[in-house]
Design a protein around this motif. Structure first.
Motif, PDB file in Angstrom:
ATOM      1  N   HIS A 274       0.821  -1.208   0.000  1.00  0.00           N
ATOM      2  CA  HIS A 274       0.000   0.000   0.000  1.00  0.00           C
ATOM      3  C   HIS A 274       0.860   1.266   0.000  1.00  0.00           C
ATOM      4  O   HIS A 274       0.650   2.115  -0.850  1.00  0.00           O
ATOM      5  CB  HIS A 274      -1.104   0.051   1.042  1.00  0.00           C
ATOM      6  N   HIS A 323      -7.061  -3.139   3.607  1.00  0.00           N
ATOM      7  CA  HIS A 323      -8.201  -2.975   2.695  1.00  0.00           C
ATOM      8  C   HIS A 323      -8.020  -3.818   1.429  1.00  0.00           C
ATOM      9  O   HIS A 323      -8.932  -3.909   0.628  1.00  0.00           O
ATOM     10  CB  HIS A 323      -8.499  -1.510   2.374  1.00  0.00           C
ATOM     11  N   HIS A 324      -6.852  -4.402   1.270  1.00  0.00           N
ATOM     12  CA  HIS A 324      -6.670  -5.345   0.162  1.00  0.00           C
ATOM     13  C   HIS A 324      -7.108  -6.749   0.568  1.00  0.00           C
ATOM     14  O   HIS A 324      -7.018  -7.664  -0.216  1.00  0.00           O
ATOM     15  CB  HIS A 324      -5.205  -5.389  -0.280  1.00  0.00           C
TER      16      HIS A 324
HETATM   17 CU   LIG Z   1      -4.107  -0.008  -0.737  1.00  0.00          CU
END
Ligand SMILES: [Cu+2]
Ligand code: HEM
Lengths: 573, 199
Positions: A274, A323-324
């Motif tokens: 991220h 969030h992945h």
């Molecule tokens: Cu991300």
């Protein structure tokens, strides 16, 4: 002190010292630039082959089909290899080295008035580590096992057993080390080598962006290095870091100790990856900021809020990684936490984008090629960012995860986003680097088709993704009934992709033509305020500037009332 | 023209370049070992209760204790080496650096016997997740020690005297910066020891 700087070190440099193993940040920047542009082109070609397969499944690949064996048709494993290598090459060998290695190296010392990076030898080491990592990555195509085929995300357990992954991991360790060396160097350079008068709030946005980016690289890459070491152990030493007990493969229980967890990899990977996406976007935001200020002939609106937003983005990018992973069965509390942080992190992105849009207000805009790319960046990054929001909410992500919608989302930020910004940067700084101006006509011939075809490729991905078409399907979804309604888009996207490739021809021609026959440029062709334009074009070897540099003002003093010209350079007292 | 702040400190930051550089490098090292430590925690939570303790009991606490003492001594002698340079006493510096190098060889030797003892009992990284993370963490740490030894041998060679004669302050800075690295490697062990051997 400057006039005699040429005879300061008397010995003549050999060709090798000057162009190959140079320690001059400008030469290293150019080396990075050429290498990474070639990798971008290569990564693009891999994608073009995949796009042929998606548009015309089971037919012979034109021109290069013979590589893929009898009949020239792409096998599924080959498709997977191309996909994994496309992602890896574009991100780790293309965009990051271009944005940080090339632009950062070349411009940061110039923008802060320094003669070089703080550690020139380390800088060269960083380039050569990157080069070796790249060679290893490419060589995996020619190994008996073939190139890695587990995606750029390399999720275990698949990646632990699939062919080609060992080379991928070894190459990654080189690339990570190279990034670490390079970004340490950039941080120290910015903190230590600013010329007198260049306080933090007088730094241009590009340098700020490089500063935050380098911190992300320094802090986020090591956990991936750790993860790569663990995966390497799983592959070569038979450990089970990422392999659970009782793992069944091809109907048989795999003979390993077990007790590990595939999720551990996902956590370590996304903890890097991220922040990595902000590594991809921040330098782009920096470049666009420079070009907008210069071509609206106005100070950037909300300079300070942009700087604070960049720093805040940097911090927050470390706490959104899961969030992945909404589909991995995490609990409600975890999911709520990561949804909240993801929504929070979109605020600074919106602040930056809004400030850029507002900067256009009331400007007398010059529509030259760099500005066109920078302007196009704004809505393209906007689409990419806004489509990220539904992905950041678990309820909608459960539906959208691993579909073409995600592919559309991140390509909008990286391809018409970051890559456009990098093009803008190349057109903008080319006169500084080479002393020659690029052709505006060819530039526009590059820009307009690129803009159209970029959207032609990526917009339909949202349609396919919303219809539920999964990513990473070697046949593009032909075997799925639910995909049948949207598959006609595949041909459209593929043709757009081929045309996008052709649209790069004016760019390549432009570079070589301008290099040899281009109009000579003076030191400040765009009438810009920042310090790099005070150096000759190209800047002098090893010392950059031909006069003593002191800074007296902020970065973007355009159209100051009462001034004799519409810009006042930072170096002017 | 030379790059500034190699020897003298920059006024507003109070730092020389290499010192800032090493701190940033160490920050990245913290993240590297931090990633591996979190892997340890993750695996330990995933294991059945009691498993990790049982597997860990195969390790030799006495050997590791001796190694802890050895590494701490090497850190002390590293400080003394730097202090000797500050007091312009090059031969003392050589002696203390020699002690540091000696200590690291003792550490490596003991580690060698520890590893081969495990292999002799058919304990490998592949045996279980504890041994996997044990070998990975200590192996990476050993690599850091070996890297340090290489650098120290370089600073021990005769050319070190030439560097010292030519630029005593820069040489002292180099030793200080290297010392920071060495203390960090020591510190990592101080974490590894209780986490792997005692908990
Ligand atoms: Cu991300
Ligand atoms: C601004 C707000 C943004 C939000 C809220 C956001 C949110 C998300 C979410 C939740 C995912 C995971 C989707 C899934 O796998 O189901 C995702 C994927 C991704 N995003 Fe974003 N994103 C944003 C901006 C960006 C930017 C600026 C970049 C890069 C320059 C980026 C690059 C990516 C990439 C590469 C992936 C896919 C990784 C993969 O699975 O292969 N995103 N984004």
């Amino acid at each position: 002190m400057y006039s005699n700087s040429n005879n300061h070190d008397h010995h003549e440099e050999t060709f090798i010292q000057k162009y190959i193993f140079s320690v001059d940040h400008k030469v290293i920047g150019i080396q990075y630039g050429i290498t990474s542009l070639l990798f971008l082109l290569f990564g693009f070609s891999l994608m073009a082959i995949m796009r042929w397969q998606l548009a015309y499944p089971g037919t012979e690949i034109p021109i290069v089909g013979f590589i893929f064996g009898e009949g020239g048709v792409l096998a599924s494993e080959q498709y997977n290899s191309l996909g994994a290598m496309h992602g890896t090459i574009m991100i780790f060998l293309g965009i990051v080295p271009l944005a940080v290695g090339a632009f950062g190296n070349y411009l940061v010392p110039l923008q802060i008035g320094a003669i070089d990076m703080a550690f020139p030898k380390l800088n060269a080491a960083s380039y050569w580590t990157y080069f070796v990592g790249g060679v290893i990555m490419i060589s995996s195509f020619f190994m008996p096992e073939g190139a890695a085929r587990s995606g750029w995300t390399s999720y275990p357990p698949l990646s632990v057993f699939e062919n080609g992954q060992t080379i991928w991991l070894i190459s990654m360790i080189f690339l990570i080390t190279s990034s670490l060396l390079g970004s340490m160097n950039i941080i120290v350079t910015i903190v230590q080598l600013r010329v007198p008068g260049l306080t933090w709030m007088r730094l241009p946005l590009f340098t700020w962006a490089q500063f935050v980016t380098s911190f992300l690289l320094v802090l986020a890459f090591p956990p991936l290095e750790a993860a790569a070491v663990l995966q390497l152990m799983d592959r070569v030493a038979g450990t089970s870091f990422f392999l659970p007990s009782g793992l069944v493969m091809s109907g048989e229980i795999v003979d390993v100790a077990g007790g590990g967890s595939p999720l551990l990899w996902q956590h370590l990977f996304w903890f890097l990856a991220h922040p990595e996406v902000y590594v991809l976007i921040l330098p782009a935001l920096g470049i666009v900021g420079e070009i907008l200020a210069n071509n609206t002939r106005k100070p950037i609106w909300g300079f300070k809020s942009i700087v604070y937003s960049m720093v805040f983005l940097g911090f927050c990018s470390f706490i959104v990684w899961a969030h992945h992973m909404f589909l991995t069965g995490m609990g409600q509390a975890m999911s709520a936490f990561f949804q909240t942080t993801t929504m929070i992190i979109s605020i600074p992105s919106v602040v930056i984008l809004t400030s850029y849009f507002l900067s256009l207000w009331g400007g007398s805009i010059r529509f030259n090629t760099p500005m066109l790319f920078a302007l196009a960046f704004l809505p393209m990054f906007g689409i990419g960012g806004l489509t990220g929001l539904p992905l950041g909410l678990a309820a909608s992500d459960i539906y959208l995860h691993d579909t073409y919608y995600v592919i559309g989302h991140f390509h909008y930020v990286v391809a018409p986003g970051t890559i456009f910004a990098l093009f803008a940067g190349i057109y903008y700084w080319f006169p500084k680097i080479t002393g020659k101006r690029m052709s505006e006509t060819l530039g526009k011939l590059h820009f307009w088709p690129s803009l159209i075809f970029m959207n032609g490729i990526f917009m339909p991905m949202f349609i396919q993704g919303l219809a539920g078409v999964s990513r990473r399907l070697a046949d593009g979804g032909v075997s799925y009934a639910h995909a049948s309604g949207v598959l006609q888009w595949n041909e459209f996207m593929s043709i757009s992709a081929f045309c996008l490739g052709l649209s790069q021809i004016p760019f390549i021609v432009n570079i070589f033509m301008s290099l040899f026959t281009g109009e000579k440029s003076d030191r400040n062709p765009w009438k810009s305020t920042t310090i790099e334009w005070a150096a000759p074009s190209p800047p002098l070897a090893h010392v950059n500037f031909d006069s003593e540099i002191t800074v007296h003002r902020t970065a973007y003093e355009y159209s100051v009332p009462g001034a004799k010209e519409d810009f006042i350079p930072q170096t002017e007292s | 023209m030379d790059i500034p702040y190699v020897v003298e400190e920059r006024e507003d930051t109070g730092l020389i370049n290499s010192k800032l550089g090493i701190w940033i490098f160490l920050a990245s090292e913290v993240m590297l070992f931090g990633g591996l430590f979190s892997a340890y925690i993750f695996l330990r939570m995933a294991a059945l209760p009691g498993d990790f303790e049982r597997w860990a009991s195969e390790l030799s606490v006495p050997m590791a204790t001796v190694n802890t003492v050895v590494l701490i001594s090497s850190s002390v002698s590293m400080v003394m080496a730097w202090a000797s340079l500050k007091m312009k006493d090059f031969s003392k510096y050589k002696m203390y650096l020699g002690i540091t190098i000696f200590c690291s060889f003792v550490f490596l030797t003991i580690k060698y016997f520890e590893y081969s003892g495990k292999f002799a009992h058919d304990i490998y990284p592949s045996s279980n997740t504890f041994m996997a993370i044990y070998f990975t963490l200590t192996g990476l740490h050993v690599l850091h020690i070996i890297g340090g030894v290489v650098v120290m041998l370089y600073f021990y060679l005769p050319i070190s005297h030439k560097m010292w004669d030519k630029q005593p302050e820069q040489f002292t800075n180099r030793i200080e910066v290297f010392g920071l690295y060495w203390h960090f490697v020591d510190l990592v062990w101080i974490f590894l020891f209780p986490v792997l051997y005692l908990l």
